[in-house]
Design an enzyme around this catalytic site. Structure first.
Site, PDB file in Angstrom:
ATOM      1  N   ARG A 109       4.914  26.970  46.037  1.00 55.34           N
ATOM      2  CA  ARG A 109       5.194  26.427  44.716  1.00 55.34           C
ATOM      3  C   ARG A 109       5.751  27.521  43.806  1.00 55.34           C
ATOM      4  NH1 ARG A 109      -0.519  25.722  44.742  1.00 55.34           N
ATOM      5  NH2 ARG A 109       0.002  24.704  46.703  1.00 55.34           N
ATOM      6  N   ASP A 125       1.909  27.398  39.703  1.00 49.70           N
ATOM      7  CA  ASP A 125       0.681  26.618  39.826  1.00 49.70           C
ATOM      8  C   ASP A 125      -0.238  27.007  38.675  1.00 49.70           C
ATOM      9  OD1 ASP A 125      -1.013  24.794  40.981  1.00 49.70           O
ATOM     10  OD2 ASP A 125      -1.932  26.229  42.362  1.00 49.70           O
ATOM     11  N   HIS A 136     -13.784  23.434  39.703  1.00 52.57           N
ATOM     12  CA  HIS A 136     -13.213  23.445  41.029  1.00 52.57           C
ATOM     13  C   HIS A 136     -14.318  23.755  42.034  1.00 52.57           C
ATOM     14  CE1 HIS A 136     -10.697  24.364  44.436  1.00 52.57           C
ATOM     15  NE2 HIS A 136      -9.629  23.980  43.765  1.00 52.57           N
ATOM     16  N   PHE A 153       1.340  35.222  47.665  1.00 57.25           N
ATOM     17  CA  PHE A 153       1.268  34.744  46.287  1.00 57.25           C
ATOM     18  C   PHE A 153       1.087  35.905  45.313  1.00 57.25           C
ATOM     19  CE2 PHE A 153       0.579  30.703  48.226  1.00 57.25           C
ATOM     20  CZ  PHE A 153       0.871  29.749  47.261  1.00 57.25           C
ATOM     21  N   GLU A 194       0.836  -1.203   0.000  1.00 52.49           N
ATOM     22  CA  GLU A 194       0.000   0.000   0.000  1.00 52.49           C
ATOM     23  C   GLU A 194       0.869   1.250   0.000  1.00 52.49           C
ATOM     24  OE1 GLU A 194      -4.061  -0.627   2.254  1.00 52.49           O
ATOM     25  OE2 GLU A 194      -2.409  -1.262   3.555  1.00 52.49           O
TER      26      GLU A 194
END
Length: 265
Positions: free
Chosen positions: A210, A213, A233, A172, A21
């Site tokens: 962290r 995120d 959430h 943050f 093929e």
């Protein structure tokens, strides 16, 4: 949404599981449906305001002849994705590839496969509280923007917020981004986790510090809950560090469960 259709575009190509093929080739017939908005093109009689089906045909022929796949499923999937990437007006695409000379030892009309791909509207929450927080978030956005399967549409301002859950850590920086993606939810989740890991993020403990995120807040209006991924959430409507950035870029987006706009939340 309007629809542009191309039916049974004949293409001689070399796709198939068997070597003969790939060597000898055969005819394939490709049908395409492109969902778009051509109202402006119709009103102005202007080709530049719509998806040019002649250019689509040229692209489909090039794609099918310049590549060799064992499976027509692979060809259909790649073709649908590439049409979305290359033609900005295409919002959703379906592709059917017919293989009338498939190696089947029975009488039949043709074998065909169909697939459907579209751009999905997604909102992502971003956060960092280690090192150069702004730079980590900018790094994540850069990697997202470099993905073919992602279009970065809007980015909120960054706001400084107090830590949530575990408070004995630095403040943050938080923000939100609106993207379009052809990735399915779990594929997008894997991409976001890879970006987080490449920023140097290490697993610590829940609500711990962290470098970066990236969380999926909304994906179209779907609701899913599994061990790997939860959308929506459960507590986003209670968290200002999510709501305030979202409100800046999508105040009228309606929460699929609470049925309230972000600005009202």
């Amino acid at each position: 949404m309007d629809l542009i259709k191309i039916d049974d575009l004949e293409i001689f190509a070399n796709h198939g599981v068997y070597p003969e093929e790939n060597e000898k080739g055969q005819y394939f017939y490709v049908s395409i449906g492109i969902f778009t908005d051509f109202k402006a093109a119709a009103e102005r009689d202007d080709l530049t305001k719509t998806v040019n089906y002649g250019e689509v045909c040229d692209f489909v022929c090039d794609f099918m002849t310049e590549n060799t796949f064992k499976l027509i499923e692979t060809a259909a999937d790649g073709l649908a994705e590439e049409i979305l990437f290359r033609f900005p007006g295409a919002r959703e695409v379906y592709v059917e590839i017919k293989k009338p000379q498939a190696p089947v030892n029975h009488k039949f009309g043709c074998v065909s496969v169909c697939t459907n791909r579209k751009w999905h509207r997604v909102f992502i929450a971003m956060g960092s509280n280690m090192g150069d927080k702004q730079e980590y978030i900018a790094y994540g956005l850069k990697l997202l923007k470099n993905e073919n399967a992602v279009r970065l549409l809007k980015v909120s301002d960054l706001i400084e917020t107090e830590p949530y859950g575990y408070t004995e850590q630095d403040t943050f920086l938080n923000g939100a981004a609106e993207i379009e993606t052809t990735l399915e939810p779990k594929e997008l989740l894997r991409l976001l986790k890879e970006i987080e890991e490449s920023s140097g993020r290490e697993k610590t403990f829940r609500w711990g510090p962290r470098t970066l995120d990236l969380d999926i807040i909304f994906y179209d209006d779907i609701i899913t809950d599994s061990p790997e991924l939860t959308i929506l959430h459960r507590e986003m409507h209670l968290r200002d560090f999510v709501k305030i950035p979202l409100c800046q870029i999508a105040p009228d987006f309606v929460h699929p469960v609470l049925r309230k706009r972000i600005c009202d939340l």
